[in-house]
Design a protein around this motif. Structure first.
Motif, PDB file in Angstrom:
ATOM      1  N   UNK A 148       0.824  -1.213   0.000  1.00 44.85           N
ATOM      2  CA  UNK A 148       0.000   0.000   0.000  1.00 44.85           C
ATOM      3  C   UNK A 148       0.849   1.250   0.000  1.00 44.85           C
ATOM      4  N   UNK A 149       0.407   2.215  -0.789  1.00 44.98           N
ATOM      5  CA  UNK A 149       0.983   3.560  -0.798  1.00 44.98           C
ATOM      6  C   UNK A 149      -0.122   4.548  -0.439  1.00 44.98           C
ATOM      7  N   UNK A 150       0.264   5.763  -0.106  1.00 45.74           N
ATOM      8  CA  UNK A 150      -0.729   6.803   0.085  1.00 45.74           C
ATOM      9  C   UNK A 150      -1.162   7.044   1.517  1.00 45.74           C
ATOM     10  N   UNK A 161       5.101  10.223   2.065  1.00 42.00           N
ATOM     11  CA  UNK A 161       5.128   9.359   0.887  1.00 42.00           C
ATOM     12  C   UNK A 161       6.569   8.991   0.533  1.00 42.00           C
ATOM     13  N   UNK A 162       7.509   9.903   0.783  1.00 44.21           N
ATOM     14  CA  UNK A 162       8.926   9.567   0.573  1.00 44.21           C
ATOM     15  C   UNK A 162       9.353   8.438   1.496  1.00 44.21           C
ATOM     16  N   UNK A 163       8.922   8.516   2.757  1.00 43.85           N
ATOM     17  CA  UNK A 163       9.282   7.487   3.728  1.00 43.85           C
ATOM     18  C   UNK A 163       8.697   6.137   3.373  1.00 43.85           C
ATOM     19  N   UNK A 164       7.459   6.128   2.898  1.00 39.44           N
ATOM     20  CA  UNK A 164       6.820   4.870   2.499  1.00 39.44           C
ATOM     21  C   UNK A 164       7.578   4.233   1.332  1.00 39.44           C
ATOM     22  N   UNK A 168       9.681   0.665   1.361  1.00 39.98           N
ATOM     23  CA  UNK A 168       9.341  -0.398   0.421  1.00 39.98           C
ATOM     24  C   UNK A 168      10.567  -0.813  -0.385  1.00 39.98           C
ATOM     25  N   UNK A 169      11.324   0.160  -0.883  1.00 42.37           N
ATOM     26  CA  UNK A 169      12.532  -0.163  -1.639  1.00 42.37           C
ATOM     27  C   UNK A 169      13.542  -0.926  -0.780  1.00 42.37           C
ATOM     28  N   UNK A 170      13.735  -0.455   0.432  1.00 42.50           N
ATOM     29  CA  UNK A 170      14.706  -1.104   1.323  1.00 42.50           C
ATOM     30  C   UNK A 170      14.336  -2.565   1.555  1.00 42.50           C
ATOM     31  N   UNK A 171      13.050  -2.818   1.744  1.00 46.19           N
ATOM     32  CA  UNK A 171      12.634  -4.197   1.996  1.00 46.19           C
ATOM     33  C   UNK A 171      12.762  -5.053   0.739  1.00 46.19           C
ATOM     34  N   UNK A 172      12.406  -4.505  -0.408  1.00 41.21           N
ATOM     35  CA  UNK A 172      12.548  -5.266  -1.650  1.00 41.21           C
ATOM     36  C   UNK A 172      14.013  -5.575  -1.944  1.00 41.21           C
ATOM     37  N   UNK A 173      14.906  -4.648  -1.630  1.00 41.27           N
ATOM     38  CA  UNK A 173      16.344  -4.902  -1.789  1.00 41.27           C
ATOM     39  C   UNK A 173      16.794  -6.034  -0.867  1.00 41.27           C
ATOM     40  N   UNK A 211       0.829   8.426  -6.437  1.00 41.42           N
ATOM     41  CA  UNK A 211       1.069   7.104  -5.852  1.00 41.42           C
ATOM     42  C   UNK A 211       1.049   6.014  -6.918  1.00 41.42           C
ATOM     43  N   UNK A 212       0.170   6.170  -7.902  1.00 41.71           N
ATOM     44  CA  UNK A 212       0.132   5.224  -9.018  1.00 41.71           C
ATOM     45  C   UNK A 212       1.471   5.219  -9.747  1.00 41.71           C
ATOM     46  N   UNK A 213       1.998   6.411 -10.023  1.00 40.79           N
ATOM     47  CA  UNK A 213       3.291   6.516 -10.713  1.00 40.79           C
ATOM     48  C   UNK A 213       4.416   5.937  -9.871  1.00 40.79           C
ATOM     49  N   UNK A 214       4.374   6.147  -8.559  1.00 38.79           N
ATOM     50  CA  UNK A 214       5.404   5.591  -7.671  1.00 38.79           C
ATOM     51  C   UNK A 214       5.339   4.072  -7.667  1.00 38.79           C
ATOM     52  N   UNK A 215       4.139   3.518  -7.632  1.00 38.86           N
ATOM     53  CA  UNK A 215       3.985   2.065  -7.651  1.00 38.86           C
ATOM     54  C   UNK A 215       4.588   1.469  -8.916  1.00 38.86           C
TER      55      UNK A 215
END
Length: 367
Positions: A148-150, A161-164, A168-173, A211-215
């Motif tokens: 989830x974003x937003x 939104x930057x923190x979210x 997410x990136x940190x966890x995916x890495x 948020x759509x673009x970030x996803x």
């Protein structure tokens, strides 16, 4: 069981009169005329419309107790903003009355899973809406991983939104490194292996255009399979979204009011725009919209200009494909589960209850 004189409306068959033979919970034969050689129970559809059971690809059915308050709400884990190890099937309550309301309205299958308070919420399941024990109702216990974003995770964890996006990136890495053999056993990373391998989608809650673009940006960075769920603000970047026609769009809930700022674009007019030139799913996000109103949502989309067949497939075969269960469900075909609904009038065009609902070859409603 033998259904005679069925006006079939299904992906691959449109308004043709057939007989349907059901055995052992499956559709065994569809033909112009099938003789009753084994003294089977006969249902004479008398030319009424017969469809596959309807399907919703995004709900929280059985996870947020009807009329029971916050204590009985099981869909958002409050102790961890990253919780991929959580499984919907461990908390879905089939005794909640919303199941009976759904099956009686002809919705025989749905996705149910965690809410959007957490950045990673856990594993969505595909379930039948008929049964007493969830283990006997599961079609697939893990059809996708909720993210989830937003506004929702922003509120819950007092972040930006930057923190979210950063979390997410940190966890995916971390999951990427884990998949490559870096590190000891980690229950959270272990649960993400199907996502990192591209076997299961990241099911991303998004409303606002940014948020759509970030996803899309993050999913493409990690080359993972994903869906965009809700997309109420998508019409504001319509050209961009339409340039990416391979992304499954799960549109809704579009009925009802706007309870937060990011729902600014919530409307069936925008659903029609987003569905132009691509297959989509229409969703209720139940209990946001009670699941039994899924046909009404499709009807409202049609009233705003959505093609009838496109709307019908948005609550039958398309969600089956998105969930990876199209070999069993989503259309009336030989070999598929006998989830069948009989309607007096053409469905979606009028508000009506089904005359008969059959799930796994068993009559649930009607005779």
């Amino acid at each position: 069981m033998l259904i005679k004189n069925a006006r079939i409306l299904s992906y691959g068959i449109e308004e043709e009169i057939y007989d349907i033979f059901i055995e052992d919970g499956k559709i065994k034969k569809i033909a112009k005329e099938i003789l009753n050689e084994k003294d089977e129970k006969i249902i004479d559809a008398k030319g009424m419309y017969v469809t596959p059971g309807l399907i919703d690809a995004h709900t929280h059915l059985g996870l947020k107790g009807d009329s029971l308050g916050e204590f009985y709400s099981e869909h958002n884990e409050k102790n961890s903003k990253i919780s991929p190890h959580l499984r919907a099937i461990d908390a879905i309550n089939p005794q909640d009355r919303t199941f009976k309301e759904a099956i009686n309205a002809g919705i025989t299958t749905c996705a149910s899973g965690p809410g959007s308070a957490n950045i990673i919420g856990g594993q969505f399941a595909c379930i039948k809406t008929y049964g007493d024990v969830i283990d006997n109702m599961v079609v697939d216990p893990y059809i996708g991983m909720k993210a989830a974003l937003g506004e929702n995770p922003k509120k819950r964890y007092d972040t930006t939104r930057m923190g979210i996006a950063s979390d997410l990136r940190e966890f995916l890495l971390k999951c990427q490194r884990y998949l490559n053999g870096d590190g000891e056993y980690d229950k959270k990373c272990e649960a993400m292996i199907p996502v990192m391998k591209g076997e299961k989608p990241l099911k991303i809650h998004v409303h606002r255009a940014d948020d759509i673009a970030t996803a899309i940006r993050i999913a493409e960075e990690f080359n993972i399979k994903y869906t965009l769920d809700h997309v109420t603000g998508g019409a504001e970047i319509l050209e961009y979204i339409q340039s990416k026609k391979d992304i499954p769009l799960l549109l809704g809930p579009s009925l009802g009011g706007r309870g937060k700022v990011e729902l600014f674009g919530k409307s069936f007019n925008n659903v029609v725009k987003l569905a132009e030139g691509r297959d989509v799913c229409l969703i209720t996000d139940a209990p946001v919209i009670p699941l039994q109103y899924l046909p009404i949502c499709a009807g409202l989309a049609i009233s705003k200009g959505m093609d009838y067949q496109k709307a019908f497939e948005a609550i039958t075969i398309n969600p089956a494909k998105v969930m990876g269960i199209e070999e069993r469900l989503g259309s009336l075909e030989e070999g598929k589960d006998a989830d069948i609904v009989i309607w007096e009038n053409k469905p979606l065009l009028t508000i009506q209850d089904p005359v008969c609902v059959i799930a796994d070859g068993e009559i649930i409603k009607g005779d």
